[in-house]
Design a protein around this motif. Structure first.
Motif, PDB file in Angstrom:
ATOM      1  N   THR A  12      12.211   6.067   1.647  1.00 25.01           N
ATOM      2  CA  THR A  12      11.046   5.559   2.351  1.00 25.01           C
ATOM      3  C   THR A  12      10.077   6.664   2.674  1.00 25.01           C
ATOM      4  O   THR A  12      10.413   7.837   2.705  1.00 25.01           O
ATOM      5  N   ASP A  16       3.619   4.839   8.346  1.00 27.62           N
ATOM      6  CA  ASP A  16       3.882   3.529   8.903  1.00 27.62           C
ATOM      7  C   ASP A  16       3.551   2.422   7.917  1.00 27.62           C
ATOM      8  O   ASP A  16       3.508   1.243   8.295  1.00 27.62           O
ATOM      9  N   LYS A  18       3.899  -0.405   5.261  1.00 27.44           N
ATOM     10  CA  LYS A  18       4.971  -1.370   5.093  1.00 27.44           C
ATOM     11  C   LYS A  18       4.737  -2.241   3.862  1.00 27.44           C
ATOM     12  O   LYS A  18       3.609  -2.437   3.416  1.00 27.44           O
ATOM     13  N   HIS A  20       5.819  -6.258   2.466  1.00 27.22           N
ATOM     14  CA  HIS A  20       6.195  -7.540   3.062  1.00 27.22           C
ATOM     15  C   HIS A  20       6.671  -8.499   1.970  1.00 27.22           C
ATOM     16  O   HIS A  20       6.049  -8.616   0.920  1.00 27.22           O
ATOM     17  N   ASP A  60      10.198  -7.271   6.012  1.00 23.42           N
ATOM     18  CA  ASP A  60       9.343  -6.135   5.683  1.00 23.42           C
ATOM     19  C   ASP A  60      10.143  -4.853   5.764  1.00 23.42           C
ATOM     20  O   ASP A  60      11.279  -4.826   6.239  1.00 23.42           O
ATOM     21  N   GLY A  61       9.552  -3.776   5.262  1.00 25.18           N
ATOM     22  CA  GLY A  61      10.211  -2.474   5.261  1.00 25.18           C
ATOM     23  C   GLY A  61       9.213  -1.379   4.985  1.00 25.18           C
ATOM     24  O   GLY A  61       8.056  -1.627   4.622  1.00 25.18           O
ATOM     25  N   ASP A  62       9.656  -0.139   5.163  1.00 27.58           N
ATOM     26  CA  ASP A  62       8.787   1.009   4.905  1.00 27.58           C
ATOM     27  C   ASP A  62       8.485   1.113   3.413  1.00 27.58           C
ATOM     28  O   ASP A  62       9.373   0.960   2.570  1.00 27.58           O
ATOM     29  N   THR A  86       2.975  -0.934  -1.021  1.00 25.17           N
ATOM     30  CA  THR A  86       2.788  -1.782   0.153  1.00 25.17           C
ATOM     31  C   THR A  86       2.512  -3.222  -0.245  1.00 25.17           C
ATOM     32  O   THR A  86       1.638  -3.883   0.322  1.00 25.17           O
TER      33      THR A  86
END
Length: 381
Positions: A12, A16, A18, A20, A60-62, A86
């Motif tokens: 990752t 910040d 992300k 989705h 969601d995630g980094d 992203t």
């Protein structure tokens, strides 16, 4: 035998940013939907949700630094997802057909993976139909399956792997699997084909350029190098162990191994009998029950011409000798164990595995093709 999971470490970014993944899976109320990262060590659960009446979900995630693979899973129904930044990916599906029928938006990579997944399902259906066709003997089944696999691989290499080896879907394609004879194996097997090694190497080289230092790229290089090494070993063994004198005129590959008294027993010496060729590990779970079933078959049909030629792949030779001391059939031991060249020649991917050979030393069927062993033996006798 190679067992590789499609995946990599969850890498990752430090920001910040992300990604989705959201959508709906209808007809799945109260089902537990898992969102899993496909790591090099296998699937790792990232999150999960119990679906409500409307089937909606959101994960969601980094944002990863390099392409990463995830999957949505309910029980054995799976939707594969590739993430390289992203993305905002939307999935719509209906349970329990979600693996085969789903819509996905927000990622060209994911659309390509969907194409590959559906092609894989079609290939599996073709292989299943071939294996279940009662009109085909063992050789015909093997030839038909190999033809189907070659056609699939040629198409995937041309349209996905070599066309865009830097893409996540090219990596995904390398690790697709197929079930043949109840055994799961890679469609692109770098330990069995030079062409398949080339596919791994092409993607590895491309990932070095686009994603330098990535764990996935390193993994691909390691697989390609190991595959080339194994193929050289196999070629050397074949040059020594499968010349014409190792194959009788009926086409059965010879096996010559010592029994528990040290006497070399040849498989082809049993010509004139119906032979159940069995690869077995006596130290494995369930061995005793299986041996009892084989003894019943032997007692029932031996007088009519059935013989059992059993190849032990046990690592402990002394234990094997004690286990077979009272058995009435031909029991031999391969000191190479699960690395047995004979097991490799017969494409034994798991143990136990057995084959039926007719009175002319012609290989007829393997266990995966046999629904009624008694009936098959009677037909050959």
């Amino acid at each position: 035998m190679l067992a590789i999971a499609l995946a990599a470490l969850c890498i990752t970014s430090c920001s910040d940013e992300k990604f989705h993944v959201s959508g709906t899976i209808s007809n799945a109320q109260d089902s537990l939907l898992y969102f899993e990262n496909m790591s090099l060590n296998g699937p790792v659960t990232v999150d999960s949700v119990k679906l409500g009446k409307d089937g909606s979900f959101s994960f969601d995630g980094d944002a990863p630094k390099n392409p990463e693979f995830y999957r949505l899973r309910i029980d054995r129904q799976i939707i594969n997802v590739a993430i390289d930044s992203t993305e905002n990916i939307t999935v719509k599906a209906t349970y329990p057909q979600m693996s085969a029928q789903y819509d996905i938006e927000g990622s060209e990579e994911c659309l390509k993976i969907k194409e590959l997944a559906q092609m894989q399902l079609n290939l599996q259906a073709t292989v299943n139909a071939i294996q279940q066709d009662p009109r085909l003997n063992y050789d015909q089944v093997d030839t038909a399956i190999q033809t189907a696999l070659k056609s699939y691989k040629d198409k995937v290499k041309l349209n996905y792997i070599f066309k865009a080896p830097m893409k996540a879907y090219a990596y995904f394609a390398l690790f697709q699997t197929i079930v043949v004879g109840n055994q799961v194996g890679l469609i692109f097997n770098p330990h069995a084909s030079k062409e398949d090694v080339q596919a791994y190497a092409a993607v590895a080289t491309s990932w070095d350029t686009y994603y330098p230092g990535s764990e996935r790229g390193k993994n691909l290089h390691n697989i390609a190098i190991a595959g080339m090494k194994d193929l050289r070993i196999v070629e050397a063994q074949q040059a020594q162990t499968i010349p014409a004198d190792k194959v009788n005129t009926a086409g059965v590959l010879e096996i010559a191994l010592p029994d528990n008294k040290g006497v070399t027993r040849k498989l082809t010496s049993l010509k004139g009998k119906v032979v159940l060729l069995d690869f077995h590990i006596f130290a494995s779970e369930g061995s005793t029950a299986r041996i009892m079933k084989l003894r019943e078959l032997y007692n029932k049909y031996h007088a009519q011409g059935l013989e059992i030629y059993q190849v032990s792949l046990d690592p402990d030779e002394h234990f094997w000798k004690e286990s077979v001391a009272a058995l009435p059939w031909v029991c031999v031991h391969d000191e190479d164990g699960t690395d047995s060249q004979y097991a490799a020649m017969y494409n034994v991917q798991s143990v136990p595995t057995f084959f039926l050979i007719d009175r002319n030393n012609t290989l007829q069927k393997r266990d995966a093709q046999i629904k009624d062993l008694d009936a098959e033996i009677k037909a050959l006798l």
